[in-house]
Design a protein around this motif. Structure first.
Motif, PDB file in Angstrom:
ATOM      1  N   LEU A 127       0.840  -1.191   0.000  1.00 42.68           N
ATOM      2  CA  LEU A 127       0.000   0.000   0.000  1.00 42.68           C
ATOM      3  C   LEU A 127       0.875   1.241   0.000  1.00 42.68           C
ATOM      4  N   GLU A 138      -2.859   0.273  -4.049  1.00 43.25           N
ATOM      5  CA  GLU A 138      -2.210  -1.012  -3.841  1.00 43.25           C
ATOM      6  C   GLU A 138      -1.440  -1.357  -5.106  1.00 43.25           C
ATOM      7  N   TYR A 178      -4.419  -6.008   2.631  1.00 40.95           N
ATOM      8  CA  TYR A 178      -5.150  -5.215   3.607  1.00 40.95           C
ATOM      9  C   TYR A 178      -6.469  -5.902   3.919  1.00 40.95           C
ATOM     10  N   TRP A 227     -10.429  -5.085   5.958  1.00 40.15           N
ATOM     11  CA  TRP A 227     -11.362  -4.217   6.670  1.00 40.15           C
ATOM     12  C   TRP A 227     -11.953  -5.026   7.820  1.00 40.15           C
ATOM     13  N   SER A 248      -3.616  -1.212  12.283  1.00 43.39           N
ATOM     14  CA  SER A 248      -4.575  -0.307  11.648  1.00 43.39           C
ATOM     15  C   SER A 248      -3.829   0.836  10.958  1.00 43.39           C
ATOM     16  N   VAL A 249      -4.299   1.210   9.775  1.00 47.89           N
ATOM     17  CA  VAL A 249      -3.632   2.250   8.989  1.00 47.89           C
ATOM     18  C   VAL A 249      -3.888   3.627   9.601  1.00 47.89           C
ATOM     19  N   LEU A 293      -9.415  -0.059   8.519  1.00 50.17           N
ATOM     20  CA  LEU A 293      -8.473  -0.595   7.539  1.00 50.17           C
ATOM     21  C   LEU A 293      -7.180  -1.010   8.236  1.00 50.17           C
ATOM     22  N   THR A 296      -3.379  -3.342   7.631  1.00 51.84           N
ATOM     23  CA  THR A 296      -2.491  -3.867   6.603  1.00 51.84           C
ATOM     24  C   THR A 296      -1.294  -4.563   7.233  1.00 51.84           C
ATOM     25  N   ASP A 355       1.540  -4.447   5.571  1.00 52.12           N
ATOM     26  CA  ASP A 355       2.640  -3.772   4.881  1.00 52.12           C
ATOM     27  C   ASP A 355       3.424  -2.923   5.885  1.00 52.12           C
ATOM     28  N   ARG A 367       1.213   2.576  10.699  1.00 52.98           N
ATOM     29  CA  ARG A 367       0.107   1.808  11.268  1.00 52.98           C
ATOM     30  C   ARG A 367       0.294   1.667  12.773  1.00 52.98           C
TER      31      ARG A 367
END
Length: 217
Positions: free
Chosen positions: A25, A93, A101, A103, A115-116, A167, A169, A171, A176
């Motif tokens: 992301l 993405e 990712y 939800w 969490s982003v 959201l 992820t 990544d 995050r």
């Protein structure tokens, strides 16, 4: 030729970190490349995640769409109303990414690990990316978490939803949370995932929505 080969190898080594950062992301300018992260709307008009820098350290996540009325603006909720901005970043993405990712349903400021963090408020509070479930019709709108709710804009007004999706992820290049905030005892994620608007939104990407994050996420 050998010296040229060594020079090229050196350039590739220097570029490696930048190339790695382009995977997964990423927040990019509105004319950047990548697969847009879908975060609500309908099949006819999907909504995507964006954010706007309002200055003085305030960065607010919101929503945008690519066609129709007001398409191409990032619409954010701030100061009690919804406003559109022409200059913004969008969350994308990479097509060849291994990062994923998810939800995850939330309620009353509950959120999962990883969490982003999409922005920040004037007081330094982190603004996590969420997708609000509108009470009136069950539609889903990207926004940000603040004061126990998901804040979002709709029809020019600022709105608040106590039920939402957050959201997350895997990544590591994306800012995050390291921690999680458990939902209230007795909270049922299925009560959100079973809604008509949420179910339609989640169906657009395989495994995009989960009741809880897997342990190895």
């Amino acid at each position: 030729m050998q010296s040229m080969g060594h020079a090229l190898a050196a350039v590739l080594v220097m570029l490696a970190p930048a190339l790695a950062g382009a995977e997964g992301l990423d927040w990019v300018a509105k004319d950047g490349r990548g697969t847009l992260v879908v975060a609500g709307g309908s099949d006819a008009l999907p909504l995507h995640v964006c954010r706007v820098d309002l200055g003085s350290g305030v960065v607010v996540p919101g929503k945008f769409w690519t066609g129709g009325d007001r398409g191409g603006e990032c619409r954010v909720a701030a100061g009690g109303k919804e406003q559109g901005y022409a200059n913004f970043e969008m969350l994308v993405e990479a097509a060849d990414t291994e990062a994923v990712y998810r939800w995850v349903p939330g309620h009353a400021m509950g959120y999962p690990q990883n969490s982003v963090i999409g922005g920040g408020a004037a007081d330094g509070q982190r603004l996590l990316v969420c997708a609000a479930v509108d009470k009136s019709d069950g539609s889903v709108h990207p926004g940000y978490m603040q004061d126990d709710n998901c804040i979002y804009g709709r029809d020019g007004a600022q709105a608040v939803a106590e039920n939402y999706l957050v959201l997350a992820t895997n990544d590591p290049e994306v800012t995050r949370t390291e921690e999680a905030q458990p939902a209230l005892q007795g909270f049922d994620p299925g009560s959100i995932l079973g809604g008509k608007g949420v179910a339609a939104f989640c169906a657009r990407k395989a495994d995009a929505c989960v009741a809880t994050l897997p342990a190895n996420f």
